[in-house]
Design a protein around this motif. Sequence first.
Motif, PDB file in Angstrom:
ATOM      1  N   ALA A 264       1.593  -1.058  -0.365  1.00  0.00           N
ATOM      2  CA  ALA A 264      -0.315   0.144   0.417  1.00  0.00           C
ATOM      3  C   ALA A 264       0.882   1.238  -0.279  1.00  0.00           C
ATOM      4  CB  ALA A 264      -1.100   0.048   0.735  1.00  0.00           C
ATOM      5  N   THR A 265       0.063   2.437  -0.147  1.00  0.00           N
ATOM      6  CA  THR A 265       0.559   3.428  -0.603  1.00  0.00           C
ATOM      7  C   THR A 265       0.933   4.103   0.661  1.00  0.00           C
ATOM      8  OG1 THR A 265       0.747   3.964  -2.765  1.00  0.00           O
ATOM      9  CG2 THR A 265       1.335   6.174  -1.624  1.00  0.00           C
ATOM     10  N   THR A 266       1.186   4.537   1.552  1.00  0.00           N
ATOM     11  CA  THR A 266       1.644   5.428   2.436  1.00  0.00           C
ATOM     12  C   THR A 266       1.785   6.719   2.816  1.00  0.00           C
ATOM     13  OG1 THR A 266       3.430   4.377   3.715  1.00  0.00           O
ATOM     14  CG2 THR A 266       0.860   3.530   3.773  1.00  0.00           C
ATOM     15  N   ILE A 267       1.751   8.118   3.642  1.00  0.00           N
ATOM     16  CA  ILE A 267       2.453   8.884   3.488  1.00  0.00           C
ATOM     17  C   ILE A 267       2.545   8.996   5.017  1.00  0.00           C
ATOM     18  CG2 ILE A 267      -0.243  10.313   4.395  1.00  0.00           C
ATOM     19  CD1 ILE A 267       1.794  12.301   2.257  1.00  0.00           C
ATOM     20  N   TYR A 268       3.354   9.810   5.258  1.00  0.00           N
ATOM     21  CA  TYR A 268       3.641   9.580   6.922  1.00  0.00           C
ATOM     22  C   TYR A 268       4.493  11.617   7.209  1.00  0.00           C
ATOM     23  CZ  TYR A 268       5.064   5.075   7.763  1.00  0.00           C
ATOM     24  OH  TYR A 268       4.454   3.872   7.663  1.00  0.00           O
ATOM     25  N   GLY A 269       4.523  12.195   6.284  1.00  0.00           N
ATOM     26  CA  GLY A 269       4.451  13.638   6.472  1.00  0.00           C
ATOM     27  C   GLY A 269       4.670  14.250   5.579  1.00  0.00           C
ATOM     28  N   THR A 270       4.934  15.985   5.171  1.00  0.00           N
ATOM     29  CA  THR A 270       5.455  16.033   3.985  1.00  0.00           C
ATOM     30  C   THR A 270       6.054  15.520   3.020  1.00  0.00           C
ATOM     31  OG1 THR A 270       4.983  18.228   5.327  1.00  0.00           O
ATOM     32  CG2 THR A 270       5.942  18.771   3.317  1.00  0.00           C
ATOM     33  N   ARG A 271       5.857  14.949   1.800  1.00  0.00           N
ATOM     34  CA  ARG A 271       7.086  15.231   1.312  1.00  0.00           C
ATOM     35  C   ARG A 271       7.387  13.186   1.826  1.00  0.00           C
ATOM     36  NH1 ARG A 271       6.093  19.353  -1.380  1.00  0.00           N
ATOM     37  NH2 ARG A 271       7.227  21.134  -2.635  1.00  0.00           N
ATOM     38  N   ASP A 272       6.781  12.837   2.649  1.00  0.00           N
ATOM     39  CA  ASP A 272       7.415  10.838   2.686  1.00  0.00           C
ATOM     40  C   ASP A 272       5.929  10.594   2.374  1.00  0.00           C
ATOM     41  OD1 ASP A 272       8.546   8.871   4.149  1.00  0.00           O
ATOM     42  OD2 ASP A 272       8.032   9.900   6.400  1.00  0.00           O
ATOM     43  N   ILE A 273       6.427   9.806   0.909  1.00  0.00           N
ATOM     44  CA  ILE A 273       5.160   9.285   0.567  1.00  0.00           C
ATOM     45  C   ILE A 273       6.346   7.509   0.844  1.00  0.00           C
ATOM     46  CG2 ILE A 273       3.866   8.185  -1.326  1.00  0.00           C
ATOM     47  CD1 ILE A 273       3.071  10.990  -1.188  1.00  0.00           C
ATOM     48  N   ARG A 274       5.738   6.507   1.151  1.00  0.00           N
ATOM     49  CA  ARG A 274       6.003   4.624   0.957  1.00  0.00           C
ATOM     50  C   ARG A 274       5.379   3.979   0.457  1.00  0.00           C
ATOM     51  NH1 ARG A 274       8.215   5.169   7.749  1.00  0.00           N
ATOM     52  NH2 ARG A 274       9.337   7.634   6.830  1.00  0.00           N
ATOM     53  N   VAL A 275       5.996   3.291   0.109  1.00  0.00           N
ATOM     54  CA  VAL A 275       5.167   1.985  -0.671  1.00  0.00           C
ATOM     55  C   VAL A 275       5.805   0.724   0.803  1.00  0.00           C
ATOM     56  CG1 VAL A 275       4.901   0.147  -2.530  1.00  0.00           C
ATOM     57  CG2 VAL A 275       4.805   2.118  -2.362  1.00  0.00           C
ATOM     58  N   GLU A 276       4.095   0.251   1.350  1.00  0.00           N
ATOM     59  CA  GLU A 276       4.729  -0.754   2.133  1.00  0.00           C
ATOM     60  C   GLU A 276       4.375  -2.002   2.554  1.00  0.00           C
ATOM     61  OE1 GLU A 276       6.461   2.186   6.293  1.00  0.00           O
ATOM     62  OE2 GLU A 276       3.685   2.104   5.952  1.00  0.00           O
ATOM     63  N   GLU A 277       4.669  -3.359   3.128  1.00  0.00           N
ATOM     64  CA  GLU A 277       3.832  -4.054   3.319  1.00  0.00           C
ATOM     65  C   GLU A 277       2.798  -3.778   4.365  1.00  0.00           C
ATOM     66  OE1 GLU A 277       3.045  -6.754   2.066  1.00  0.00           O
ATOM     67  OE2 GLU A 277       5.022  -6.324   0.558  1.00  0.00           O
ATOM     68  N   VAL A 278       1.504  -4.736   4.344  1.00  0.00           N
ATOM     69  CA  VAL A 278       0.540  -3.994   4.902  1.00  0.00           C
ATOM     70  C   VAL A 278      -0.258  -4.749   5.481  1.00  0.00           C
ATOM     71  CG1 VAL A 278       0.273  -1.480   4.837  1.00  0.00           C
ATOM     72  CG2 VAL A 278      -0.760  -3.289   4.220  1.00  0.00           C
ATOM     73  N   PRO A 279      -1.131  -5.300   6.736  1.00  0.00           N
ATOM     74  CA  PRO A 279      -2.281  -6.957   6.766  1.00  0.00           C
ATOM     75  C   PRO A 279      -2.970  -6.566   5.245  1.00  0.00           C
ATOM     76  CG  PRO A 279      -1.679  -5.107   8.956  1.00  0.00           C
ATOM     77  CD  PRO A 279      -1.371  -4.375   7.596  1.00  0.00           C
ATOM     78  N   ASP A 280      -3.147  -7.559   4.661  1.00  0.00           N
ATOM     79  CA  ASP A 280      -4.393  -8.339   4.013  1.00  0.00           C
ATOM     80  C   ASP A 280      -5.343  -7.624   4.426  1.00  0.00           C
ATOM     81  OD1 ASP A 280      -2.378  -9.222   2.585  1.00  0.00           O
ATOM     82  OD2 ASP A 280      -2.814 -11.220   2.419  1.00  0.00           O
ATOM     83  N   ALA A 281      -5.892  -7.071   3.441  1.00  0.00           N
ATOM     84  CA  ALA A 281      -7.544  -6.808   3.632  1.00  0.00           C
ATOM     85  C   ALA A 281      -8.445  -8.450   3.878  1.00  0.00           C
ATOM     86  CB  ALA A 281      -8.276  -5.621   2.596  1.00  0.00           C
ATOM     87  N   ALA A 282      -9.612  -7.728   4.498  1.00  0.00           N
ATOM     88  CA  ALA A 282     -10.298  -8.859   4.556  1.00  0.00           C
ATOM     89  C   ALA A 282     -11.485  -8.711   5.525  1.00  0.00           C
ATOM     90  CB  ALA A 282      -9.514 -10.078   6.367  1.00  0.00           C
ATOM     91  N   VAL A 283     -12.568  -9.390   5.101  1.00  0.00           N
ATOM     92  CA  VAL A 283     -13.915  -9.935   5.708  1.00  0.00           C
ATOM     93  C   VAL A 283     -14.207  -9.280   7.270  1.00  0.00           C
ATOM     94  CG1 VAL A 283     -16.212 -10.112   5.490  1.00  0.00           C
ATOM     95  CG2 VAL A 283     -15.273  -9.329   3.200  1.00  0.00           C
ATOM     96  N   LYS A 284     -14.741  -8.394   7.722  1.00  0.00           N
ATOM     97  CA  LYS A 284     -14.694  -8.436   8.810  1.00  0.00           C
ATOM     98  C   LYS A 284     -16.449  -8.523  10.258  1.00  0.00           C
ATOM     99  CE  LYS A 284     -10.050  -6.631  10.300  1.00  0.00           C
ATOM    100  NZ  LYS A 284      -9.232  -5.578  10.545  1.00  0.00           N
ATOM    101  N   GLU A 285     -17.112  -8.028   8.810  1.00  0.00           N
ATOM    102  CA  GLU A 285     -18.546  -7.546   9.065  1.00  0.00           C
ATOM    103  C   GLU A 285     -19.504  -7.842   8.014  1.00  0.00           C
ATOM    104  OE1 GLU A 285     -19.912  -3.650  10.009  1.00  0.00           O
ATOM    105  OE2 GLU A 285     -18.204  -3.504  11.461  1.00  0.00           O
ATOM    106  N   ALA A 286     -20.567  -8.526   8.633  1.00  0.00           N
ATOM    107  CA  ALA A 286     -21.552  -8.979   7.187  1.00  0.00           C
ATOM    108  C   ALA A 286     -21.440  -8.395   5.768  1.00  0.00           C
ATOM    109  CB  ALA A 286     -22.722  -9.948   7.478  1.00  0.00           C
ATOM    110  N   THR A 287     -21.351  -6.805   5.917  1.00  0.00           N
ATOM    111  CA  THR A 287     -21.513  -6.263   5.412  1.00  0.00           C
ATOM    112  C   THR A 287     -19.675  -5.096   4.484  1.00  0.00           C
ATOM    113  OG1 THR A 287     -21.222  -4.110   6.757  1.00  0.00           O
ATOM    114  CG2 THR A 287     -23.684  -5.147   6.559  1.00  0.00           C
ATOM    115  N   ASP A 288     -19.381  -5.828   4.633  1.00  0.00           N
ATOM    116  CA  ASP A 288     -17.597  -5.817   3.830  1.00  0.00           C
ATOM    117  C   ASP A 288     -17.628  -6.336   2.435  1.00  0.00           C
ATOM    118  OD1 ASP A 288     -16.934  -4.003   6.732  1.00  0.00           O
ATOM    119  OD2 ASP A 288     -15.406  -5.907   7.061  1.00  0.00           O
ATOM    120  N   VAL A 289     -16.953  -5.992   1.678  1.00  0.00           N
ATOM    121  CA  VAL A 289     -15.872  -6.841   0.602  1.00  0.00           C
ATOM    122  C   VAL A 289     -15.270  -5.836   0.489  1.00  0.00           C
ATOM    123  CG1 VAL A 289     -16.310  -5.893  -2.539  1.00  0.00           C
ATOM    124  CG2 VAL A 289     -18.404  -5.748  -0.807  1.00  0.00           C
ATOM    125  N   VAL A 290     -14.164  -6.749  -0.043  1.00  0.00           N
ATOM    126  CA  VAL A 290     -12.466  -6.855  -0.135  1.00  0.00           C
ATOM    127  C   VAL A 290     -12.513  -7.149  -1.336  1.00  0.00           C
ATOM    128  CG1 VAL A 290     -10.474  -7.961   0.185  1.00  0.00           C
ATOM    129  CG2 VAL A 290     -11.713  -8.339   1.671  1.00  0.00           C
TER     130      VAL A 290
END
Length: 117
Positions: free
Chosen positions: A3-29
């Motif tokens: 995922a592309t994340t931001i940490y501050g002014t001009r500080d954008i990173r591509v990082e490994e983040v947890p996989d998306a998952a259905v947590k509620e019955a109304t969720d979509v991945v």
Amino acid sequence: MRATTIYGTRDIRVEEVPDAAVKEATDVVVRVELACICGSDMWAYRGVAKREGGQRIGHEFLGIVDEVGSDVHSVNVGDRVIAPFVWSDGTCAYCQAGLQTSCRSGGFWGTRGQRRS
């Protein structure tokens, strides 16, 4: 997943983040194929607006539905979808009036699931 994340002014990173998952019955991945950086992302990049460190950006996207919760009936696994910059319930008075950005049950992508009260 990455995922592309931001940490501050001009500080954008591509990082490994947890996989998306259905947590509620109304969720979509959705497996994101293409994402856009919009003006609200650029405000944070330039330091005009604050974001929480590690917040994801690129919140307008196109992708394929990979998983649906049991209460989801409007999309199916394998459907290609386009996501605007907010999510909404589609049922409240605001959504019915076409004002999805005002949905009390909705929110903005990348805000770590925070709902508005």
